[in-house]
Write a protein that holds these residues in place. Structure first.
Motif, short mmCIF file in Angstrom:
data_model
loop_
_atom_site.label_atom_id
_atom_site.label_comp_id
_atom_site.label_asym_id
_atom_site.label_seq_id
_atom_site.Cartn_x
_atom_site.Cartn_y
_atom_site.Cartn_z
N ILE B 144 0.84 -1.20 0.00
CA ILE B 144 0.00 0.00 0.00
C ILE B 144 0.88 1.26 0.00
O ILE B 144 0.70 2.17 -0.81
CB ILE B 144 -0.91 0.04 1.26
N LYS B 145 1.82 1.26 0.94
CA LYS B 145 2.70 2.43 1.05
C LYS B 145 3.41 2.72 -0.26
O LYS B 145 3.43 3.86 -0.75
CB LYS B 145 3.76 2.19 2.14
N ASP B 146 4.00 1.69 -0.83
CA ASP B 146 4.71 1.87 -2.10
C ASP B 146 3.76 2.39 -3.16
O ASP B 146 4.12 3.27 -3.96
CB ASP B 146 5.32 0.54 -2.57
N GLY B 147 2.57 1.85 -3.14
CA GLY B 147 1.57 2.30 -4.12
C GLY B 147 1.22 3.77 -3.92
O GLY B 147 1.01 4.51 -4.89
N GLN B 148 1.17 4.16 -2.66
CA GLN B 148 0.87 5.57 -2.39
C GLN B 148 2.02 6.45 -2.86
O GLN B 148 1.81 7.48 -3.51
CB GLN B 148 0.62 5.78 -0.89
N THR B 149 3.22 6.03 -2.56
CA THR B 149 4.41 6.78 -2.99
C THR B 149 4.42 6.92 -4.51
O THR B 149 4.74 7.99 -5.05
CB THR B 149 5.69 6.04 -2.55
N ALA B 150 4.06 5.83 -5.16
CA ALA B 150 4.09 5.84 -6.63
C ALA B 150 2.88 6.54 -7.22
O ALA B 150 2.76 6.65 -8.43
CB ALA B 150 4.16 4.41 -7.15
N GLY B 151 1.98 6.98 -6.37
CA GLY B 151 0.80 7.67 -6.88
C GLY B 151 -0.28 6.74 -7.40
O GLY B 151 -1.29 7.17 -7.94
N GLU B 152 -0.09 5.45 -7.21
CA GLU B 152 -1.09 4.51 -7.69
C GLU B 152 -2.29 4.43 -6.75
O GLU B 152 -3.39 4.11 -7.15
CB GLU B 152 -0.50 3.09 -7.77
N ILE B 153 -2.00 4.62 -5.47
CA ILE B 153 -3.03 4.42 -4.44
C ILE B 153 -3.31 5.74 -3.72
O ILE B 153 -2.40 6.54 -3.48
CB ILE B 153 -2.58 3.33 -3.43
N ARG B 154 -4.57 5.92 -3.38
CA ARG B 154 -5.00 7.15 -2.71
C ARG B 154 -4.18 7.41 -1.46
O ARG B 154 -3.89 6.50 -0.69
CB ARG B 154 -6.47 7.01 -2.29
N GLU B 155 -3.90 8.63 -1.24
CA GLU B 155 -3.05 9.02 -0.12
C GLU B 155 -3.81 9.06 1.20
O GLU B 155 -3.22 9.08 2.27
CB GLU B 155 -2.46 10.42 -0.38
N ASP B 156 -5.12 9.12 1.13
CA ASP B 156 -5.90 9.33 2.36
C ASP B 156 -6.16 8.04 3.14
O ASP B 156 -6.91 8.06 4.11
CB ASP B 156 -7.24 9.99 2.01
N LEU B 157 -5.56 6.97 2.71
CA LEU B 157 -5.79 5.71 3.42
C LEU B 157 -4.60 5.36 4.30
O LEU B 157 -3.44 5.58 3.91
CB LEU B 157 -6.04 4.59 2.42
N THR B 158 -4.89 4.82 5.48
CA THR B 158 -3.82 4.40 6.38
C THR B 158 -3.40 2.97 6.01
O THR B 158 -4.22 2.05 6.11
CB THR B 158 -4.31 4.40 7.84
#
Lengths: 209, 209, 209, 209
Positions: B144-158
């Motif tokens: 999840i974290k990597d996905g968030q960093t890469a912009g693939e995954i929404r940032e608002d999720l823990t």
DNA sequence: GATGAATGAGCGTTCATTCAT
DNA sequence: GATGAATGAACGCTCATTCAT
């Protein structure tokens, strides 16, 4: 009787002892787990003799099963009321999630017993068919189905799979909350996130409506 | 595997007995649950004497814990390899889900022990900190974290909340599969649906990229 | 019977409840043995509450003892009548044997309780002196004594020994009949054989000597 | 080991613990009856832990049954030796009677267990077929049969009936002896009287020979 | 190291008996 | 007298663990 705190009307202690035993069981099962719980402890906490438990329940197993039946039925009844107040799947789902996760705070003992003991019970208690729990899952599945009928939810999803999936997610969050006192999901409110992710996943985008 | 010492003389089966005991425990725990399993049964199935088990494990509790550690470590290793072969969170998540649900078929005994016994163990086994399992959840959170960093995954999720949520969903599906032989989710492939719903929910729509 | 008060007002069924309890006890003791019988079962079969039994009997032990006393007294009364109708030891002995073995058919429940429970009762019920049973044996001994006085029976035999011997023989036959449904002794009529053997053995041949 | 009193040769404690338990059971069953006997008492008397009893016997029931089997087999073996030393039915019968009644003195505990507990066991212990006891009765029946073949005993008697009859007589005498310390039958020697009466009753008078 | 017989604490359940109504 | 819900002591049995060999 002497233990009857309830003031006013005098009567009304029918099933009162049975309920006291169930409450005691709820607490002791939560504290020590089904196997760690001694019938004697439950009796003592309920303020009855050991033998009295066997006037109301066939066995320790039956006590656990009855506790499930009783409590899950209550939950189902409450959910039915809550869900009846909403028409749309989206709102219903949100309320369902909030209600279920809310158990962790409103009734942590029950939440713990459900999250931990319900699992093994189905496998290891011979021929136990947890009717109320199936009903519970059915309520969730019905939300999905109704949502599909109304065009709110994608048609390509199987309600039974999705309800299981959602229940599992919620149950694990509940458990995580109960076990670690790290409320890791309270910050942004876990329930909001879960609802949000699921709803986005379920929603029928670009559908007619 | 890594424990295989192989050494010089004679048998060269150091650790082989330990593994035989773990395998026996896996099967017996799956069949009868932790509490229903007798140390004697495990010993017999492993082809060793009862006492021998205590040369390798401190207690029955320790045997369960060690089984978790060992198996979850293997799972983690396998997952690391699998995840390393993919760059994108989407593909990684899909593989994670498929791998985990695939356990039901590839290793039903283990799947059962994890789905059923892991829950109680964390609560009722004194001071047990399931390091490997935390690692396992960490792998998921990392996706999840990597996905968030890469912009693939929404940032608002823990990530911790989402990983718990997803794990719970998968675990419940696994359990449902194992308990009822109704493969209710095989038809439309439950894993596809789960991945699809989750990914749609997690995906960063309209983000940069 | 003697206990029948009969009194003035109302039903006139004093002692009727006591007898119902005894009848129920007879049946339940026969079916499950004294230790296997539950007071509750006896109460249910008698159509009274558990507590009611304790209005008529001091304890479960006392219930068994009272059952013996009551039934053996009846048997004694019946035997007295039967024996009074014969003068000669030979005929009396024959009637005694026939009557006792006939219990297996006329009153199998009672026969079973006597054959099986009477034995242990004397030893394990604290300070229980089975007066009626001693009377019963006394009747048999009296037949012998009278026969000796009349010159019918050999003088060299001890009536107490012989009565015990004969009772044991009859009781064992009764038991054998009750347990195995093989009526191994009905063919040539066991009672005939027993009477024949015993009488031949007891008979004073060749005059007084 | 330390408890091994037996001097000389060192080894030979195979089954020694089993036998110690049987001996303890014999005594405790005799003293308190089967139902009054606590497994704990037997264990303590045998000098073993409670659990040890269950290494050698399946249950308390099984312990009683095994005790019967073991002891009655011993009795049968002894009787076979005794009977083998005599050719004539008359002498055999006499020895049989003397041996059986002699148990009251030589082994009162065993005598008590046999006389009291054997009866109920056959009825109330589920599916228990007392093979050795049937053998025991068979030995007695064989004496009769052989006697008939040899022309010593009347042909019109059924061996099975007579053996039951005789056994019942002896058993009752045994019991009477054990319960009342009044040796009412020792004066003229009960066993002599019993033998005398029975033999006279059985004897083939005026037959060919 | 390996064995497995022995241990004994621990617990679910039963059921005779009581007693408030 | 009659009831029957409640009691709680009692006990058979299990099984994780130990330790002498």
């Amino acid at each position: 009787m002497a233990q009857q705190a309830g003031g006013g009307a005098g009567g009304g202690e029918v099933g009162e002892k049975r309920e006291r035993i169930l409450e005691a069981a709820e607490e002791v099962f939560a504290r020590r787990g089904f196997h760690g719980a001694r019938v004697t402890d439950i009796a003592r906490l309920a303020g009855v003799a050991d033998g009295t438990i066997y006037l109301y329940f066939k066995s320790k197993d039956d006590l656990l099963v009855s506790l499930f039946e009783d409590r899950v039925e209550r939950i189902n009844n409450m959910l039915r009321i809550i869900l009846a107040s909403e028409q749309r799947a989206q709102a219903r789902l949100e309320k369902f999630i909030n209600y279920y996760l809310g158990l962790a705070v409103k009734n942590p003992n029950l939440a713990e017993v459900i999250a931990i003991e319900l699992r093994s019970s189905s496998k290891f208690m011979k021929e136990y068919k947890n009717v109320k729990f199936i009903e519970f899952l059915g309520l969730l599945a019905q939300i999905i189905k109704d949502g599909q009928t109304a065009g709110e939810i994608r048609e390509d999803l199987t309600p039974e799979v999705i309800s299981r999936t959602l229940f599992g997610a919620l149950d694990e969050l509940l458990l995580g909350y109960l076990l670690s006192r790290r409320r890791y999901y309270e910050a942004t409110s876990a329930s909001e996130q879960v609802f949000n992710v699921f709803w986005t996943g379920l929603e029928n985008r670009g559908g007619r409506r």
